[in-house]
Design a protein around this motif. Structure first.
Motif, PDB file in Angstrom:
ATOM      1  N   ARG A 252      16.232  40.635 -25.909  1.00 30.55           N
ATOM      2  CA  ARG A 252      14.917  41.282 -25.786  1.00 30.55           C
ATOM      3  C   ARG A 252      13.944  40.866 -26.882  1.00 30.55           C
ATOM      4  O   ARG A 252      12.762  41.192 -26.801  1.00 30.55           O
ATOM      5  CB  ARG A 252      15.091  42.804 -25.817  1.00 30.55           C
ATOM      6  CG  ARG A 252      16.078  43.346 -24.777  1.00 30.55           C
ATOM      7  CD  ARG A 252      15.473  43.424 -23.409  1.00 30.55           C
ATOM      8  NE  ARG A 252      16.421  43.918 -22.396  1.00 30.55           N
ATOM      9  CZ  ARG A 252      16.082  44.523 -21.276  1.00 30.55           C
ATOM     10  NH1 ARG A 252      14.805  44.727 -21.005  1.00 30.55           N
ATOM     11  NH2 ARG A 252      16.991  44.931 -20.416  1.00 30.55           N
ATOM     12  N   ASN A 253      14.424  40.203 -27.926  1.00 35.19           N
ATOM     13  CA  ASN A 253      13.543  39.787 -29.022  1.00 35.19           C
ATOM     14  C   ASN A 253      13.043  38.360 -28.808  1.00 35.19           C
ATOM     15  O   ASN A 253      13.528  37.652 -27.937  1.00 35.19           O
ATOM     16  CB  ASN A 253      14.275  39.859 -30.362  1.00 35.19           C
ATOM     17  CG  ASN A 253      14.664  41.265 -30.722  1.00 35.19           C
ATOM     18  OD1 ASN A 253      15.802  41.670 -30.486  1.00 35.19           O
ATOM     19  ND2 ASN A 253      13.741  42.025 -31.276  1.00 35.19           N
ATOM     20  N   TYR A 254      12.081  37.961 -29.654  1.00 33.29           N
ATOM     21  CA  TYR A 254      11.516  36.618 -29.559  1.00 33.29           C
ATOM     22  C   TYR A 254      12.634  35.573 -29.555  1.00 33.29           C
ATOM     23  O   TYR A 254      13.544  35.642 -30.374  1.00 33.29           O
ATOM     24  CB  TYR A 254      10.565  36.356 -30.734  1.00 33.29           C
ATOM     25  CG  TYR A 254       9.954  34.978 -30.668  1.00 33.29           C
ATOM     26  CD1 TYR A 254       8.748  34.780 -30.027  1.00 33.29           C
ATOM     27  CD2 TYR A 254      10.608  33.879 -31.207  1.00 33.29           C
ATOM     28  CE1 TYR A 254       8.199  33.504 -29.923  1.00 33.29           C
ATOM     29  CE2 TYR A 254      10.073  32.608 -31.098  1.00 33.29           C
ATOM     30  CZ  TYR A 254       8.864  32.437 -30.459  1.00 33.29           C
ATOM     31  OH  TYR A 254       8.341  31.181 -30.345  1.00 33.29           O
ATOM     32  N   PRO A 255      12.581  34.584 -28.626  1.00 34.04           N
ATOM     33  CA  PRO A 255      11.500  34.286 -27.688  1.00 34.04           C
ATOM     34  C   PRO A 255      11.621  34.993 -26.339  1.00 34.04           C
ATOM     35  O   PRO A 255      10.783  34.776 -25.479  1.00 34.04           O
ATOM     36  CB  PRO A 255      11.611  32.778 -27.517  1.00 34.04           C
ATOM     37  CG  PRO A 255      13.091  32.522 -27.611  1.00 34.04           C
ATOM     38  CD  PRO A 255      13.589  33.491 -28.644  1.00 34.04           C
ATOM     39  N   SER A 256      12.667  35.793 -26.167  1.00 32.93           N
ATOM     40  CA  SER A 256      12.741  36.561 -24.916  1.00 32.93           C
ATOM     41  C   SER A 256      11.609  37.583 -24.861  1.00 32.93           C
ATOM     42  O   SER A 256      11.125  37.930 -23.786  1.00 32.93           O
ATOM     43  CB  SER A 256      14.097  37.248 -24.801  1.00 32.93           C
ATOM     44  OG  SER A 256      15.111  36.299 -24.552  1.00 32.93           O
ATOM     45  N   GLY A 343       1.153  39.976 -20.920  1.00 32.83           N
ATOM     46  CA  GLY A 343       2.405  39.322 -20.611  1.00 32.83           C
ATOM     47  C   GLY A 343       2.434  38.602 -19.272  1.00 32.83           C
ATOM     48  O   GLY A 343       1.419  38.459 -18.585  1.00 32.83           O
ATOM     49  N   ALA A 344       3.630  38.132 -18.919  1.00 27.99           N
ATOM     50  CA  ALA A 344       3.856  37.343 -17.710  1.00 27.99           C
ATOM     51  C   ALA A 344       5.119  37.843 -17.019  1.00 27.99           C
ATOM     52  O   ALA A 344       5.942  38.533 -17.634  1.00 27.99           O
ATOM     53  CB  ALA A 344       3.997  35.872 -18.064  1.00 27.99           C
ATOM     54  N   SER A 345       5.277  37.483 -15.747  1.00 24.99           N
ATOM     55  CA  SER A 345       6.446  37.930 -15.002  1.00 24.99           C
ATOM     56  C   SER A 345       7.509  36.845 -14.863  1.00 24.99           C
ATOM     57  O   SER A 345       8.535  37.057 -14.214  1.00 24.99           O
ATOM     58  CB  SER A 345       6.040  38.427 -13.609  1.00 24.99           C
ATOM     59  OG  SER A 345       5.495  37.371 -12.836  1.00 24.99           O
ATOM     60  N   ALA A 346       7.278  35.683 -15.476  1.00 21.99           N
ATOM     61  CA  ALA A 346       8.274  34.612 -15.439  1.00 21.99           C
ATOM     62  C   ALA A 346       8.149  33.776 -16.706  1.00 21.99           C
ATOM     63  O   ALA A 346       7.092  33.725 -17.340  1.00 21.99           O
ATOM     64  CB  ALA A 346       8.093  33.732 -14.206  1.00 21.99           C
ATOM     65  N   GLY A 347       9.238  33.103 -17.062  1.00 21.84           N
ATOM     66  CA  GLY A 347       9.240  32.256 -18.248  1.00 21.84           C
ATOM     67  C   GLY A 347       9.615  33.035 -19.492  1.00 21.84           C
ATOM     68  O   GLY A 347      10.302  34.059 -19.440  1.00 21.84           O
ATOM     69  N   THR A 348       9.113  32.556 -20.614  1.00 18.32           N
ATOM     70  CA  THR A 348       9.475  33.135 -21.894  1.00 18.32           C
ATOM     71  C   THR A 348       8.392  32.803 -22.908  1.00 18.32           C
ATOM     72  O   THR A 348       7.442  32.077 -22.604  1.00 18.32           O
ATOM     73  CB  THR A 348      10.839  32.577 -22.353  1.00 18.32           C
ATOM     74  OG1 THR A 348      11.237  33.214 -23.568  1.00 18.32           O
ATOM     75  CG2 THR A 348      10.789  31.076 -22.577  1.00 18.32           C
ATOM     76  N   ALA A 349       8.504  33.349 -24.098  1.00 12.97           N
ATOM     77  CA  ALA A 349       7.581  32.984 -25.163  1.00 12.97           C
ATOM     78  C   ALA A 349       7.845  31.547 -25.605  1.00 12.97           C
ATOM     79  O   ALA A 349       8.959  31.036 -25.474  1.00 12.97           O
ATOM     80  CB  ALA A 349       7.727  33.943 -26.339  1.00 12.97           C
ATOM     81  N   GLY A 350       6.826  30.909 -26.144  1.00 13.66           N
ATOM     82  CA  GLY A 350       6.937  29.522 -26.568  1.00 13.66           C
ATOM     83  C   GLY A 350       5.829  28.691 -25.959  1.00 13.66           C
ATOM     84  O   GLY A 350       5.150  29.126 -25.026  1.00 13.66           O
TER      85      GLY A 350
END
Length: 546
Positions: A252-256, A343-350
């Motif tokens: 749940r933490n960065y980059p998740s 936020g977004a509904s797909a992908g991840t941070a980065g």
């Protein structure tokens, strides 16, 4: 307790109740504040003068906001421009809707911060020549950043800050930093303290960054990294409780980049101990970061975990959001509800890794039945993905900014251009339909009001149509430092009201008791709201101390 006469208000009550039921469909509203704020608001903090400090990073290249009077930043260590005459930090005034450029010398990329008890913004770490730096910003009309190059004992990049009951700041973690330290320093706390839990919870890419940290009412720290959590006695440098792994096992933490908040602390004389609950929502499934690097963008998580950390045997309760969300921000509203936004509904941070922006915020009511806690609100037209932020303003609006998934500023030929627009979101309680229910605080007149721990104090307010004394609450909200989907030091207390008195037509006084201890509310500045039937006043500032 003296309460308004129901007969005298009957003629008002009926149309108001009709209005309230009709307002259930209200979804809130959006307003564009600045078409071009000059910088992309990767980090934001609300100051005790009501202004907001924003900054991105110095190695983005040129921003769209020039430094004043021909001033330029010269830095031979800079990775982008060694001579840069543009600002990478700014002060936003929500009342005047104006932006003032600020000067930051070293790189603040992916840094952390907290508001000190005296109101100063203490900002820690960053990247490159900024990773050991402590920066201080004093809230005043013409102040600017002051930097202390060796303020930190270790490199802090993607670390988390938390104000402690004694007013110090603890700085936890960061990339390849499995330890914590304190600010300000003393002979006893000049070094770092090993925190093996951070090494144990990192993934194959060494990620468990920006851990979620919350101060519990026993003085210990709840620390959540990826899918595990512990209660840390930072004074004794020992773990005093290990919580169950969050069901599902996903990080749940960065980059998740899910988000987390401490749910409102409700002070009541009937309770010998105040229950402390933590909410963690959204994020990206295991492996999402590696798959995004290969061009595969996995659907984000649509679950929230809620845990009462003060229970003898705490267990996670899992709830489902209306939509999956990664890189969302959680904002405590003065009503005690939680707003989940961006936020977004797909992908991840980065860099370039987010897809399918979620344009509609969600309201979470923690005291509603479990089947009726989520409510979807009005949509924006502005995607807010990687490096976006949201923060509560004193008038109850949410300031929303940022979003830049690119290594530099990039405004064309990309899926999500660098976002320089600032918006505000007005939750449903700011609907004109509720104007007659909205309180207006008229005392304390001093701003900030000075409050002592455990002190009984009065809040006087007017309201055009009082529906009932039982619908009055007074809440205290700590200003947070927000970046990368986590609002550090975010905290809301629902205070104990001992009596409500009618002073004159439409004017009332609530006798309220301040938190008894800095374990409940660390010393410093707080916003005080009066909430009537779910409709908050604008806030006044208070400063609480011993």
């Amino acid at each position: 307790m003296k309460t308004p006469n129901p007969r005298a208000h009957f003629l008002n009550l009926l149309p108001l109740l009709v209005c309230m039921f009709g307002a259930i469909a209200q979804l809130g509203s959006w307003e564009l504040l600045q078409e071009n704020a000059g910088i992309s608001a990767m980090h934001m903090a609300l100051l005790s003068n009501g202004k907001v400090v924003m900054f991105d990073r110095t190695d983005f290249g040129k921003s769209n906001l020039s430094l004043p009077a021909g001033r330029c930043r010269s830095d031979p260590n800079e990775l982008a421009l060694t001579l840069d005459c543009t600002a990478h930090s700014a002060e936003y005034d929500p009342v005047a809707n104006s932006v003032r450029p600020l000067f930051v010398q070293t790189d603040v990329w992916c840094s952390s911060g907290a508001i000190a008890p005296d109101g100063r913004l203490i900002q820690t770490g960053g990247f490159n020549d900024g990773d050991h730096v402590v920066r201080v910003f004093q809230p005043c009309d013409n102040c600017d950043w002051e930097e202390f190059p060796s303020g930190l004992a270790a490199r802090r990049w993607y670390a988390t800050n938390q104000i402690l009951p004694d007013g110090r700041i603890i700085v936890i973690g960061g990339r390849r930093q499995y330890n914590y330290e304190f600010y300000p320093k003393s002979e006893m706390t000049a070094a770092t303290f090993l925190f093996r839990f951070l090494a144990e919870t990192k993934d194959a890419n060494e990620n468990n960054l920006y851990p979620f940290v919350h101060l519990s009412t026993d003085g210990n720290l709840f620390v959540f990294a990826n899918n595990r959590s512990v209660l840390l006695d930072y004074g004794g440098n020992r773990i005093v409780k290990v919580f169950p792994t969050m069901p599902g096992g996903d990080p749940r933490n960065y980059p998740s980049s899910g988000s987390s908040t401490l749910l409102p602390l409700r002070i009541s004389p009937e309770l010998s101990a105040i229950p402390v609950e933590v909410l963690v929502c959204g994020g990206a499934p295991t492996g999402s970061y590696d798959q995004a690097r290969e061009g595969q963008f996995v659907q984000a998580l649509d679950t929230c975990g809620r845990i009462r950390i003060t229970d003898p045997s705490p267990q996670w309760q899992i709830e489902t959001m209306p939509v999956a969300r990664v890189m969302g921000d959680m904002v405590l509203l003065p009503t005690g509800d939680v707003l989940i936004i961006n936020g977004a509904s797909a992908g991840t941070a980065g860099w370039e890794f987010g897809r399918n922006p979620v344009l509609s915020p969600v309201l979470y009511n923690p005291v509603a039945p479990s089947s009726a806690r989520f409510r979807t609100l009005a949509s924006t037209q502005v995607p807010r993905v990687y490096h976006s932020t949201a923060i509560l303003l004193p008038d109850g609006r949410i300031l929303v900014g940022g979003s830049n998934p690119h290594v530099y500023y990039n405004f064309s030929g990309v899926l999500f251009p660098t976002e320089l627009r600032l918006e505000s979101f007005s939750p449903p309680y700011l609907s004109p339909q509720f104007s007659r229910l909205r309180p207006n605080i008229i005392f304390p007149a001093s701003n900030p009001a000075t409050i002592r721990f455990g002190q009984q104090f009065q809040v006087r307010f007017s309201v055009e149509s009082m529906v009932g004394a039982e619908g009055i609450t007074v809440t205290m909200v700590a200003p947070s430092f927000t970046t990368h989907s986590f609002s550090m030091n975010q905290r809301l207390l629902v205070l104990q009201n001992t009596m409500l008195t009618v002073l004159s037509p439409n004017v009332y006084q609530a006798n309220t008791v301040a938190p008894q201890s800095p374990l409940l509310a660390p010393p410093g500045y707080y916003l005080i709201f009066v909430v009537h039937q779910g409709v908050p006043s604008s806030a006044i500032w208070s400063r609480i101390s011993a």
